[in-house]
Design a protein around this motif. Sequence first.
Motif, PDB file in Angstrom:
ATOM      1  N   SER A   1       0.843  -1.204   0.000  1.00  0.00           N
ATOM      2  CA  SER A   1       0.000   0.000   0.000  1.00  0.00           C
ATOM      3  C   SER A   1       0.874   1.248   0.000  1.00  0.00           C
ATOM      4  O   SER A   1       1.069   1.876   1.041  1.00  0.00           O
ATOM      5  CB  SER A   1      -0.941   0.003   1.207  1.00  0.00           C
ATOM      6  N   CYS A   2       1.406   1.586  -1.152  1.00  0.00           N
ATOM      7  CA  CYS A   2       2.243   2.777  -1.265  1.00  0.00           C
ATOM      8  C   CYS A   2       1.336   4.013  -1.300  1.00  0.00           C
ATOM      9  O   CYS A   2       0.223   3.958  -1.843  1.00  0.00           O
ATOM     10  CB  CYS A   2       3.093   2.707  -2.533  1.00  0.00           C
TER      11      CYS A   2
ATOM     12  N   CYS B   1      -0.190   5.256  -4.731  1.00  0.00           N
ATOM     13  CA  CYS B   1      -0.777   4.282  -5.657  1.00  0.00           C
ATOM     14  C   CYS B   1      -2.278   4.125  -5.434  1.00  0.00           C
ATOM     15  O   CYS B   1      -2.728   3.903  -4.311  1.00  0.00           O
ATOM     16  CB  CYS B   1      -0.071   2.945  -5.451  1.00  0.00           C
TER      17      CYS B   1
ATOM     18  N   GLN C   1       3.308  -7.347  -9.394  1.00  0.00           N
ATOM     19  CA  GLN C   1       4.194  -8.208  -8.595  1.00  0.00           C
ATOM     20  C   GLN C   1       4.320  -9.565  -9.275  1.00  0.00           C
ATOM     21  O   GLN C   1       3.764 -10.549  -8.798  1.00  0.00           O
ATOM     22  CB  GLN C   1       3.598  -8.403  -7.192  1.00  0.00           C
TER      23      GLN C   1
ATOM     24  N   ARG D   1       9.298  -6.508  -7.077  1.00  0.00           N
ATOM     25  CA  ARG D   1       9.853  -5.756  -5.957  1.00  0.00           C
ATOM     26  C   ARG D   1      11.146  -6.429  -5.573  1.00  0.00           C
ATOM     27  O   ARG D   1      11.258  -7.670  -5.644  1.00  0.00           O
ATOM     28  CB  ARG D   1       8.871  -5.734  -4.783  1.00  0.00           C
TER      29      ARG D   1
HETATM   30  S1  SF4 Z   1       1.395  -1.693  -7.241  1.00  0.00           S
HETATM   31 FE1  SF4 Z   1       3.474  -0.994  -6.751  1.00  0.00          FE
HETATM   32  S2  SF4 Z   1       3.180   1.146  -6.190  1.00  0.00           S
HETATM   33 FE2  SF4 Z   1       1.160   0.163  -6.035  1.00  0.00          FE
HETATM   34  S3  SF4 Z   1       0.947  -0.501  -3.913  1.00  0.00           S
HETATM   35 FE3  SF4 Z   1       1.792  -2.204  -5.079  1.00  0.00          FE
HETATM   36  S4  SF4 Z   1       4.025  -2.013  -4.819  1.00  0.00           S
HETATM   37 FE4  SF4 Z   1       3.118  -0.046  -4.259  1.00  0.00          FE
END
Ligand code: SF4
Length: 483
Positions: free
Chosen positions: A220-221, A224, A263, A292
């Motif tokens: 949860s960036c 985003c 991912q 990641r």
């Molecule tokens: S898709 Fe990428 S940027 Fe978005 S929450 Fe997941 S890791 Fe973070």
Amino acid sequence: MKHLDQQRVLLVHPLGYQTSAAKADIARKANLMPPLGLASIAAYLEERSKKADIIDCFAFPMTAERRLKTYLELLKPAWIGFSCTTSSFLDGVRLAALAKEVLPDIRTFCGGPHVSALREKLLVDYPEFDYLVVGEGEETLFQLMDKPENGPTIPGLSFWNAAGKAEFSGFREIGIELDSLPFPAYEKLTGFPKTYRLPIFNYPKAPNTSCISSRGCPYSCSYCDRSVFRRTFRYNSAAYLYRHLEYLKNRFGIRHVNFYDDQFTFNRERVTELCQLLQARPLDMTFNCAVRAEHVDGAMLEMMKKAGCWMISLGIESGDAELLSRHRQKVDLDFMAEQIHLIKKTGIRVKGLFMVGLPGETTESVKLSINYLKSLPIDELNVAKFTPFPGSPLYENIHSFGSFNEEWEKMDCMSFQFIPEGLTNEKLEKLFLEFYQAHFKRPRTLLNYITMLKHSPDSWLRFIANLSSFLRFARHSDSRMLK
Ligand code: SF4
């Protein structure tokens, strides 16, 4: 109403800006991705005896509107739907109004990240839409087309209730089982695969395409927007994915795939199994994916390389650890650098994804990012201009971090609509340019592009064919920066 074909839907991918600007849009020349979400919905509906077609205005901006009108006049669908991002939403509204001019009884709907984030609030302001599809669209749309009278009880819909008020039926709690989906209806995308192109120097062979093998992301960036799939993370099995690749190869002659998953390597077992399948029954295809740093290791990379992995993208975002830790989990720039070196050592190319203009960004933090970039063996670079999209955690309080011009049409990451406190648009643009210059002026980058003559000859052909546009763009950017 009776004169419309109740079983037919036209799915539209809007251009997002004025047609006259399309010719000069360098981004379209460099990268044109198929609307895979619409292709997946079309396949799902067709499998259930509905008739679905797709018009991709982004791929064919000059003829799209004429094709859309002709389709409506000739085939009289009872439904028309739009897949919109924030920047293309208002173009979707315009096209929905146009559809209602041609067929006043047609029912319009819109899906995608923007409507999933803002839901029924949007219906009130944009009555051109009869429905908004919140979250993934396959089941919601099938149920709506099949029994429109059930609208209020179909999860994932914003709709007008009997009292004329905008309502939301609630989230769809269980996501669709991805292995139960048919492959996207690529054949409904005019000219697929040749119409579409991956970014120049991002692939070894053509024809190529993007392909989606998972939905959602467990992280949860702050920047985003995850409104469409919310907190879920689902993926296709390795066996399904192998069949999908085999289908792309046999039916469309695809030779390289870009996995458009957030991912790709999150589930190690799945990657292992896929690599084993690709080695046991080779398809003579290569692939790119995004990972990641904490979800790759030496043994996995070796396996991926042998299975045809050509390039890996990593979201680095910033070289300022302090800034980054305000926005994402598990920040360790030394570990990130080690992993990037490991990927390169395995013989896989690396694409670094950075971002400029996050809340808290300063001139110093961008310089740290540039220095970090220079310390890394990155082959390809993408620097995004941070944009606070509705649905992202930062969007809610963005005004407390700087100034934000919320003009949706301009929110395409190509300009700075958010200016962090202490910076200006001019300063950000200058730093942005410095970022790219730092990459392109490195001898290793130049050498790398020369080697692409051998490793991606198709990219060079495209580059030369569009050279005048690229130079015009570079000159224009330079002169703007010097002002
Ligand atoms: S898709 Fe990428 S940027 Fe978005 S929450 Fe997941 S890791 Fe973070």
